[in-house]
Each structure stands twice: as structure tokens, then as C-alpha cells.
Design a protein around this motif. Structure first.
Motif, PDB file in Angstrom:
ATOM      1  N   LEU A 108      50.490 -44.514 -25.646  1.00 58.40           N
ATOM      2  CA  LEU A 108      50.902 -43.118 -25.437  1.00 58.40           C
ATOM      3  C   LEU A 108      51.112 -42.337 -26.736  1.00 58.40           C
ATOM      4  O   LEU A 108      50.707 -41.177 -26.815  1.00 58.40           O
ATOM      5  N   PRO A 109      51.716 -42.913 -27.771  1.00 64.76           N
ATOM      6  CA  PRO A 109      51.832 -42.144 -29.022  1.00 64.76           C
ATOM      7  C   PRO A 109      50.478 -41.747 -29.618  1.00 64.76           C
ATOM      8  O   PRO A 109      50.369 -40.692 -30.249  1.00 64.76           O
ATOM      9  N   ILE A 110      49.462 -42.549 -29.382  1.00 64.34           N
ATOM     10  CA  ILE A 110      48.129 -42.204 -29.893  1.00 64.34           C
ATOM     11  C   ILE A 110      47.608 -40.958 -29.182  1.00 64.34           C
ATOM     12  O   ILE A 110      47.084 -40.032 -29.816  1.00 64.34           O
ATOM     13  N   VAL A 111      47.777 -40.923 -27.875  1.00 67.90           N
ATOM     14  CA  VAL A 111      47.346 -39.760 -27.093  1.00 67.90           C
ATOM     15  C   VAL A 111      48.156 -38.526 -27.492  1.00 67.90           C
ATOM     16  O   VAL A 111      47.597 -37.441 -27.705  1.00 67.90           O
ATOM     17  N   VAL A 112      49.458 -38.687 -27.626  1.00 70.50           N
ATOM     18  CA  VAL A 112      50.324 -37.567 -28.005  1.00 70.50           C
ATOM     19  C   VAL A 112      49.977 -37.078 -29.411  1.00 70.50           C
ATOM     20  O   VAL A 112      49.958 -35.874 -29.677  1.00 70.50           O
ATOM     21  N   PHE A 113      49.672 -38.011 -30.310  1.00 75.41           N
ATOM     22  CA  PHE A 113      49.262 -37.634 -31.666  1.00 75.41           C
ATOM     23  C   PHE A 113      48.063 -36.683 -31.628  1.00 75.41           C
ATOM     24  O   PHE A 113      48.085 -35.636 -32.266  1.00 75.41           O
ATOM     25  N   TRP A 114      47.027 -37.058 -30.888  1.00 73.98           N
ATOM     26  CA  TRP A 114      45.828 -36.215 -30.860  1.00 73.98           C
ATOM     27  C   TRP A 114      46.075 -34.882 -30.171  1.00 73.98           C
ATOM     28  O   TRP A 114      45.521 -33.860 -30.581  1.00 73.98           O
ATOM     29  N   ILE A 115      46.904 -34.875 -29.176  1.00 69.75           N
ATOM     30  CA  ILE A 115      47.251 -33.612 -28.517  1.00 69.75           C
ATOM     31  C   ILE A 115      47.981 -32.692 -29.496  1.00 69.75           C
ATOM     32  O   ILE A 115      47.646 -31.510 -29.630  1.00 69.75           O
TER      33      ILE A 115
ATOM     34  N   LEU B 179      56.192 -50.041 -30.885  1.00 72.11           N
ATOM     35  CA  LEU B 179      56.090 -50.232 -29.434  1.00 72.11           C
ATOM     36  C   LEU B 179      55.284 -51.482 -29.086  1.00 72.11           C
ATOM     37  O   LEU B 179      55.636 -52.215 -28.161  1.00 72.11           O
ATOM     38  N   VAL B 180      54.228 -51.726 -29.822  1.00 67.45           N
ATOM     39  CA  VAL B 180      53.422 -52.927 -29.574  1.00 67.45           C
ATOM     40  C   VAL B 180      54.263 -54.175 -29.832  1.00 67.45           C
ATOM     41  O   VAL B 180      54.190 -55.160 -29.090  1.00 67.45           O
ATOM     42  N   ILE B 181      55.076 -54.140 -30.850  1.00 67.57           N
ATOM     43  CA  ILE B 181      55.883 -55.307 -31.208  1.00 67.57           C
ATOM     44  C   ILE B 181      57.029 -55.532 -30.218  1.00 67.57           C
ATOM     45  O   ILE B 181      57.280 -56.665 -29.790  1.00 67.57           O
TER      46      ILE B 181
END
Length: 67
Positions: A37-44, A23-25
Motif C-alpha cells: 500500500l505505501p508503494i501505491v500511495v507513493f505514486w498517487i 511493514l514487510v518486516i
């Protein structure tokens, strides 16, 4: 090697890390904040999975103590 103990973390981390990097790329600059958002979803997902796993273990231990 206790730092690699948590298997749930290592199961979830590679796909979410890959998704974040992609996504960053590939996202345009104005939408780059969506890559977090994937980082937040990962921790959830990670904490939810741990919670339900521990809850299930506690229920099984309670059932064993009855017998």
C-alpha cells in the motif's frame, strides 16, 4: 547527473521506502500484502504533486504573458 533531477521523487521516496520495508518486516504473513500500500500511495502522491505543480506553473506563465 540528470537522473537525480526530480526532487519531488527524492523527497517522497525515502520515507515511503522505509515504511514499506518496515511493514514487510513487522507485519504477520497473512497481512503482508498491506506492505504494498505505501508503494501505491507513493505514486498517487507523486503524480498528484507533479500535476498540481505543473498546473500552477502553467497558470503563472499565462499570467505573465498577459502583461
Amino acid at each position: 547527473m540528470n537522473h537525480f533531477k526530480n526532487k519531488r521523487y527524492w523527497i517522497l521516496m525515502p520515507p515511503f521506502l522505509l515504511m514499506t520495508v518496515l511493514l514487510v518486516i513487522f507485519l504477520p504473513i497473512e497481512y503482508r500484502w498491506y506492505s504494498f500500500l505505501p508503494i501505491v500511495v507513493f505514486w498517487i502522491v507523486y503524480y498528484t504533486w507533479n500535476y498540481y505543480s505543473e498546473k500552477d506553473n502553467n497558470m503563472q506563465n499565462d499570467e505573465r504573458s498577459l502583461y
